[in-house]
Design a protein around this motif. Sequence first.
Motif, PDB file in Angstrom:
ATOM      1  N   THR A  95       0.833  -1.209   0.000  1.00 48.37           N
ATOM      2  CA  THR A  95       0.000   0.000   0.000  1.00 48.37           C
ATOM      3  C   THR A  95       0.867   1.258   0.000  1.00 48.37           C
ATOM      4  O   THR A  95       0.641   2.191  -0.763  1.00 48.37           O
ATOM      5  CB  THR A  95      -0.918   0.005   1.249  1.00 48.37           C
ATOM      6  OG1 THR A  95      -1.843  -1.077   1.122  1.00 48.37           O
ATOM      7  CG2 THR A  95      -1.685   1.302   1.381  1.00 48.37           C
ATOM      8  N   TYR A 113      -6.140  -4.250  -7.829  1.00 51.37           N
ATOM      9  CA  TYR A 113      -6.028  -3.744  -6.462  1.00 51.37           C
ATOM     10  C   TYR A 113      -4.619  -3.205  -6.275  1.00 51.37           C
ATOM     11  O   TYR A 113      -3.648  -3.846  -6.656  1.00 51.37           O
ATOM     12  CB  TYR A 113      -6.294  -4.877  -5.457  1.00 51.37           C
ATOM     13  CG  TYR A 113      -6.096  -4.491  -4.008  1.00 51.37           C
ATOM     14  CD1 TYR A 113      -6.957  -3.596  -3.379  1.00 51.37           C
ATOM     15  CD2 TYR A 113      -5.050  -5.033  -3.261  1.00 51.37           C
ATOM     16  CE1 TYR A 113      -6.786  -3.250  -2.042  1.00 51.37           C
ATOM     17  CE2 TYR A 113      -4.875  -4.694  -1.918  1.00 51.37           C
ATOM     18  CZ  TYR A 113      -5.748  -3.800  -1.315  1.00 51.37           C
ATOM     19  OH  TYR A 113      -5.576  -3.466   0.011  1.00 51.37           O
ATOM     20  N   HIS A 114      -4.550  -2.011  -5.715  1.00 52.96           N
ATOM     21  CA  HIS A 114      -3.230  -1.413  -5.506  1.00 52.96           C
ATOM     22  C   HIS A 114      -3.032  -0.989  -4.059  1.00 52.96           C
ATOM     23  O   HIS A 114      -2.391   0.018  -3.783  1.00 52.96           O
ATOM     24  CB  HIS A 114      -3.055  -0.209  -6.432  1.00 52.96           C
ATOM     25  CG  HIS A 114      -3.267  -0.526  -7.885  1.00 52.96           C
ATOM     26  ND1 HIS A 114      -2.407  -1.336  -8.598  1.00 52.96           N
ATOM     27  CD2 HIS A 114      -4.240  -0.179  -8.750  1.00 52.96           C
ATOM     28  CE1 HIS A 114      -2.849  -1.445  -9.844  1.00 52.96           C
ATOM     29  NE2 HIS A 114      -3.965  -0.754  -9.964  1.00 52.96           N
ATOM     30  N   GLY A 115      -3.623  -1.733  -3.128  1.00 52.40           N
ATOM     31  CA  GLY A 115      -3.548  -1.329  -1.738  1.00 52.40           C
ATOM     32  C   GLY A 115      -4.696  -0.396  -1.412  1.00 52.40           C
ATOM     33  O   GLY A 115      -5.542  -0.130  -2.267  1.00 52.40           O
ATOM     34  N   GLU A 153      -1.771  -3.649 -12.685  1.00 55.70           N
ATOM     35  CA  GLU A 153      -1.153  -4.942 -12.381  1.00 55.70           C
ATOM     36  C   GLU A 153      -0.938  -5.618 -13.737  1.00 55.70           C
ATOM     37  O   GLU A 153      -1.910  -6.019 -14.378  1.00 55.70           O
ATOM     38  CB  GLU A 153      -2.111  -5.827 -11.566  1.00 55.70           C
ATOM     39  CG  GLU A 153      -2.300  -5.469 -10.117  1.00 55.70           C
ATOM     40  CD  GLU A 153      -3.239  -6.467  -9.428  1.00 55.70           C
ATOM     41  OE1 GLU A 153      -2.813  -7.596  -9.140  1.00 55.70           O
ATOM     42  OE2 GLU A 153      -4.415  -6.127  -9.208  1.00 55.70           O
ATOM     43  N   ASN A 204      -5.738  -9.866  -8.188  1.00 56.48           N
ATOM     44  CA  ASN A 204      -6.695  -9.470  -7.161  1.00 56.48           C
ATOM     45  C   ASN A 204      -8.138  -9.481  -7.663  1.00 56.48           C
ATOM     46  O   ASN A 204      -9.042  -8.967  -7.017  1.00 56.48           O
ATOM     47  CB  ASN A 204      -6.317  -8.112  -6.592  1.00 56.48           C
ATOM     48  CG  ASN A 204      -5.051  -8.181  -5.736  1.00 56.48           C
ATOM     49  OD1 ASN A 204      -5.086  -8.656  -4.611  1.00 56.48           O
ATOM     50  ND2 ASN A 204      -3.924  -7.772  -6.280  1.00 56.48           N
ATOM     51  N   MET A 229       2.362  -8.075  -6.339  1.00 55.00           N
ATOM     52  CA  MET A 229       2.047  -9.498  -6.315  1.00 55.00           C
ATOM     53  C   MET A 229       2.840 -10.287  -7.360  1.00 55.00           C
ATOM     54  O   MET A 229       3.430 -11.320  -7.059  1.00 55.00           O
ATOM     55  CB  MET A 229       0.558  -9.717  -6.533  1.00 55.00           C
ATOM     56  CG  MET A 229       0.142 -11.162  -6.403  1.00 55.00           C
ATOM     57  SD  MET A 229      -1.619 -11.361  -6.598  1.00 55.00           S
ATOM     58  CE  MET A 229      -2.196 -11.046  -4.951  1.00 55.00           C
TER      59      MET A 229
HETATM   60  C1  PLP Z   1      -1.069  -7.028  -1.969  1.00 53.39           C
HETATM   61  C2  PLP Z   1      -1.064  -5.973  -2.995  1.00 53.39           C
HETATM   62  C3  PLP Z   1      -0.928  -4.607  -2.685  1.00 53.39           C
HETATM   63  C4  PLP Z   1      -0.932  -4.116  -1.264  1.00 53.39           C
HETATM   64  O1  PLP Z   1       0.116  -4.598  -0.535  1.00 53.39           O
HETATM   65  P1  PLP Z   1       0.009  -4.624   1.081  1.00 53.39           P
HETATM   66  O2  PLP Z   1       1.368  -5.071   1.520  1.00 53.39           O
HETATM   67  O3  PLP Z   1      -1.092  -5.570   1.413  1.00 53.39           O
HETATM   68  O4  PLP Z   1      -0.300  -3.226   1.503  1.00 53.39           O
HETATM   69  C5  PLP Z   1      -0.815  -3.706  -3.713  1.00 53.39           C
HETATM   70  N1  PLP Z   1      -0.841  -4.104  -4.987  1.00 53.39           N
HETATM   71  C6  PLP Z   1      -0.987  -5.388  -5.331  1.00 53.39           C
HETATM   72  C7  PLP Z   1      -0.987  -5.762  -6.769  1.00 53.39           C
HETATM   73  C8  PLP Z   1      -1.122  -6.364  -4.351  1.00 53.39           C
HETATM   74  O5  PLP Z   1      -1.319  -7.634  -4.704  1.00 53.39           O
END
Ligand code: PLP
Length: 428
Positions: free
Chosen positions: A116, A142-144, A204, A209, A240
Amino acid sequence: MSNNETLFQRAQITTPGGVNSPVRAFRSVGGTPRFIKKAQGAYFWDADDKRYIDYIGSWGPAILGHAHPEVISAVQQAASLGLSFGAPTEAEILMAEEICKLVPSIEQVRLVSSGTEATMSALRLARGATKRDKIIKFEGCYHGHADSLLVKAGSGLLTFGNPTSSGVPNDFTKHTLVLDYNDCTQLENAFKELGDQIACVIVEPVAGNMNLIKASDAFLQTMRRLCTEYGSILIFDEVMCGFRVALGGAQSIYNITPDLTALGKVIGGGLPVAAFGGKAEIMAHLAPLGGVYQAGTLSGNPVAVAAGLTTLKLIQAPDFYTNLTNQTQKLVGGLNAVAKELNIDFCADAIGGMFGIYFCKDVPNSFKQVMQADANKFKQFFHEMLELGIYLAPSAFEAGFVSAQHTNSVIETTISAARIALQKLTCK
Ligand SMILES: *Cc1c(COP(=O)(O)O)cnc(C)c1O
């Protein structure tokens, strides 16, 4: 009552929902979360001493398998020298050098403590460096949990997004444009309309996610071309997929050079390390050199860096990724064969050590298609597998992870369990 149930009830008294990160609560599959006592290799054990083959690997970091002896010993060694100094260490240099060597688009890197923080800081940097406010993200990525990224698409194609979380003011998301993943035309149109106001595109490159969704070559190439043409910054969020799909991350597979990259998960080897980095010219905008502020009390923490650095060394073993990819392919190949034999609408896909399972006929390539898969079937399958000692992600919208300790016999046990679980589904 089982120990897991007792713990879950107790946890809910002092912790909202009983968990410290929502997906752990099993809300989307129902039932009682398993409280984990210990982990080793491809396995972990819950509070009732039941053993599971683990396919979340701490959501990616456990790529070497749990509790790898060299990682544990590096952590113990570092811990014995003190836990945190709030001053620089040599290990941070080694870590930065290792990351820059393995991901050549990263000329300079800054260490942080969570994904995050990495993406949030990369966004601020992109905005500071371009002196623009608007950003593009894609639905399902998802980016946090930074405010401006918790956004869903607005009502019209080029209208800006609405918050997906309460507590995020509309004003904080009004600069975020949310487009469809793998849709080149939308991206072209957005840039035609607003290109000179776009600070960055964040993506991503292999999405994990919204279940596993691979980007098409054309999608990422279009993105790269448009960012260059309009002076926008391309951010690959490889938190990820970095060091998960290949040693050089998704960017090495697609052969695309982003301007900035966010990393996390694997680079901490199970402890809190994440990073963002890229072109030195852009990174020079960061404090103390430039005007973009970013800081962290535990950034580059010596114990966490010891785990990360040791993990980065071990994944460079010859054939590490070939073997990881082969094992993951054996898993999805086996699952697909069983589904075909049982004539059930189910498929599986993989890249490197990441996989997806989908209760639909064909592998999806967008958020909309993922949403069309059969969520009820997934729920039943998840619980049947759990009963049989196979721990899958407790959500149909998460990828799965294989580690270097998922041997042939582990994979075969999983496929046999899946045959039983899928057979039960066809009877219902
Ligand atoms: C897990 C994840 C995040 C966030 O990371 P955290 O360590 O949980 O804050 C951000 N971007 C992607 C693509 C993720 O898979």
